[in-house]
Design a protein around this motif. Structure first.
Motif, PDB file in Angstrom:
ATOM      1  N   LYS A 189      -8.116 -34.471   4.441  1.00  0.00           N
ATOM      2  CA  LYS A 189      -7.616 -35.619   5.200  1.00  0.00           C
ATOM      3  C   LYS A 189      -6.131 -35.473   5.508  1.00  0.00           C
ATOM      4  O   LYS A 189      -5.682 -35.797   6.615  1.00  0.00           O
ATOM      5  CB  LYS A 189      -7.875 -36.908   4.425  1.00  0.00           C
ATOM      6  CG  LYS A 189      -9.356 -37.236   4.255  1.00  0.00           C
ATOM      7  CD  LYS A 189      -9.566 -38.467   3.386  1.00  0.00           C
ATOM      8  CE  LYS A 189     -11.054 -38.754   3.193  1.00  0.00           C
ATOM      9  NZ  LYS A 189     -11.288 -39.915   2.300  1.00  0.00           N
TER      10      LYS A 189
ATOM     11  N   LYS B 179     -12.130 -38.585  13.278  1.00  0.00           N
ATOM     12  CA  LYS B 179     -11.753 -39.789  12.543  1.00  0.00           C
ATOM     13  C   LYS B 179     -12.310 -41.046  13.205  1.00  0.00           C
ATOM     14  O   LYS B 179     -12.771 -41.977  12.521  1.00  0.00           O
ATOM     15  CB  LYS B 179     -10.225 -39.876  12.438  1.00  0.00           C
ATOM     16  CG  LYS B 179      -9.603 -38.775  11.588  1.00  0.00           C
ATOM     17  CD  LYS B 179      -8.106 -38.956  11.445  1.00  0.00           C
ATOM     18  CE  LYS B 179      -7.778 -40.141  10.558  1.00  0.00           C
ATOM     19  NZ  LYS B 179      -6.336 -40.231  10.244  1.00  0.00           N
TER      20      LYS B 179
ATOM     21  N   ASP C  47      -4.433 -35.139   9.230  1.00  0.00           N
ATOM     22  CA  ASP C  47      -3.358 -36.025   9.688  1.00  0.00           C
ATOM     23  C   ASP C  47      -2.160 -35.231  10.191  1.00  0.00           C
ATOM     24  O   ASP C  47      -1.549 -35.579  11.213  1.00  0.00           O
ATOM     25  CB  ASP C  47      -2.929 -36.965   8.551  1.00  0.00           C
ATOM     26  CG  ASP C  47      -3.971 -38.023   8.243  1.00  0.00           C
ATOM     27  OD1 ASP C  47      -4.828 -38.294   9.108  1.00  0.00           O
ATOM     28  OD2 ASP C  47      -3.934 -38.591   7.126  1.00  0.00           O
TER      29      ASP C  47
ATOM     30  N   ILE D 212     -14.231 -33.953   8.213  1.00  0.00           N
ATOM     31  CA  ILE D 212     -13.660 -35.277   8.474  1.00  0.00           C
ATOM     32  C   ILE D 212     -14.713 -36.213   9.066  1.00  0.00           C
ATOM     33  O   ILE D 212     -14.799 -37.392   8.702  1.00  0.00           O
ATOM     34  CB  ILE D 212     -12.452 -35.167   9.439  1.00  0.00           C
ATOM     35  CG1 ILE D 212     -11.332 -34.338   8.795  1.00  0.00           C
ATOM     36  CG2 ILE D 212     -11.942 -36.547   9.824  1.00  0.00           C
ATOM     37  CD1 ILE D 212     -10.754 -34.927   7.532  1.00  0.00           C
ATOM     38  N   SER D 213     -15.552 -35.705   9.954  1.00  0.00           N
ATOM     39  CA  SER D 213     -16.536 -36.546  10.644  1.00  0.00           C
ATOM     40  C   SER D 213     -17.824 -36.746   9.847  1.00  0.00           C
ATOM     41  O   SER D 213     -18.545 -37.714  10.063  1.00  0.00           O
ATOM     42  CB  SER D 213     -16.882 -35.937  12.003  1.00  0.00           C
ATOM     43  OG  SER D 213     -17.566 -34.704  11.838  1.00  0.00           O
TER      44      SER D 213
END
Length: 368
Positions: free
Chosen positions: A337, A229, A341, A259-260
């Motif tokens: 995502k 993130k 989280d 995510i990256s």
């Protein structure tokens, strides 16, 4: 013999399907590693059973079908790291890459004493940047005189807990930080690297805890996903490197890439197994380099062993932002995502719990 093959067949089948469970339990996550080994061993059991006993009846047909599905389940993970798969990272087409740099990563193994052998390997390869995982003060003292002379920029955190880290660079480093993202005793580095042309990129180096006896993987997942993130929020393209203590085909690594938005140069090229250098039959790709599509691959190679249980790995990348769109990369959806989280929150809570336990253990015993 028949009973032995049946027991082995169902045991390896269990090993194949158990990692599909979303859990940080160490005894489940460790089964992410030997997918190739399980596929080979279960295939051997299947062939041996068919050769010696054949298939007779519905029950045996169901058993053989289940074993076959378990083999295919393992193959679908490791397939992408064979030359049969489409390459994810494209090579640079420049004859003389103008913005290239070489990064060498080595888990030196803290108890390894082959300081000179390692140093000679570094001098031979002559990378622009060197990342060392697991160095303690003895390692630092043994190599710093030669490396400090050759590399003017450094970030140093030698530790006695096998999670020390050292970074040497001949490229300028800016805004360097030593971060403890999840656990107090496990550092990661962040720095902005300046190429000779003046172009800059972010470098994150990491070495989270592996799955091991009574140590689940919540903190590993959290650290990797936090860096994923963070790398999306910086104004420069990013490179993430180090001993991630995770295999390239795991669910965690896939989520990290989504995510990256980073790519893996091993996809379509090979495993590039780095651990264990001491046990040839049991090797896995644990030392990684991921990067944004603004970079093109010049070379990737596993280097010679030097006494550690890890092989070093070296990669040369060229900064080519004009070709960014030509390299396909993963894109996270809302479900990804949310999952990231949740894993980060779970890992941070576990990291705080472990830190409290460590502090309690350090307190001197009170006299009655």
């Amino acid at each position: 013999m028949k009973s032995t093959l049946i027991i082995l067949g169902f045991l390896f089948t269990l090993f194949s399907f158990l990692p599909l469970i979303k859990t940080p339990l160490w005894w489940v996550r460790v089964l992410d590693f030997p997918r190739l080994h399980v596929a080979v061993l279960l295939t051997a059991v299947l062939v041996a059973y068919l050769y010696m006993f054949g298939v007779d009846g519905t029950a045996e047909t169901a058993m053989i079908t289940t074993w076959s599905l378990a083999i295919l389940n393992e193959v679908r993970f490791i397939y992408y790291f064979t030359p049969l798969a489409k390459k994810e990272a494209l090579r640079s087409e420049q004859q003389k890459p103008a913005n290239a740099f070489t990064l060498m990563i080595a888990n030196v193994r803290m108890v390894n004493k082959e300081y000179e052998k390692f140093l000679q390997l570094v001098l031979k390869e002559n990378p622009d940047m060197l990342v060392m995982n697991e160095p303690n003060q003895a390692w630092h003292e043994s190599v710093r005189h030669e490396l400090d002379r050759r590399y003017p920029y450094t970030i140093k955190k030698p530790l006695e807990n096998t999670y020390g880290m050292l970074l040497w660079s001949r490229l300028k480093l800016h805004e360097s930080e030593i971060r403890f993202l999840v656990e107090d005793g496990i550092p990661s580095f962040y720095t902005v690297v300046e190429l000779p042309s003046g172009k800059k990129f972010d470098l994150f180096t990491v070495h989270p805890q592996p799955p091991r006896l009574m140590k689940n993987t919540e903190t590993r997942e959290a650290e990797l996903l936090l860096i994923a993130k963070q790398s999306k929020k910086t104004k420069y393209p990013s490179v993430v490197a180090g001993d991630l203590n995770d295999v390239a085909w795991s669910k965690t690594t896939k989520l990290f890439k989504e995510i990256s938005g980073m790519i893996d140069p091993r996809v379509g090229r090979g495993f590039y197994n780095t651990y264990s250098a001491l046990v040839p039959l049991f090797r896995y790709p644990l030392d990684h380099v991921f990067y944004n599509p603004e970079f093109r691959l010049v070379s990737l190679q596993r280097l010679a062993k030097f006494g550690s249980d890890h092989f070093p790995i070296a990669i040369t990348l060229n900064y080519e932002p004009q070709h960014e769109e030509e390299q396909e990369h993963h894109v996270a959806d809302q479900e990804d995502k949310q999952e990231a989280d949740e894993l980060i929150q779970e890992g941070l809570e576990k990291g705080e719990e472990r830190s409290r336990e460590e502090q309690e253990n350090k307190k001197p015993a009170q006299l009655n």
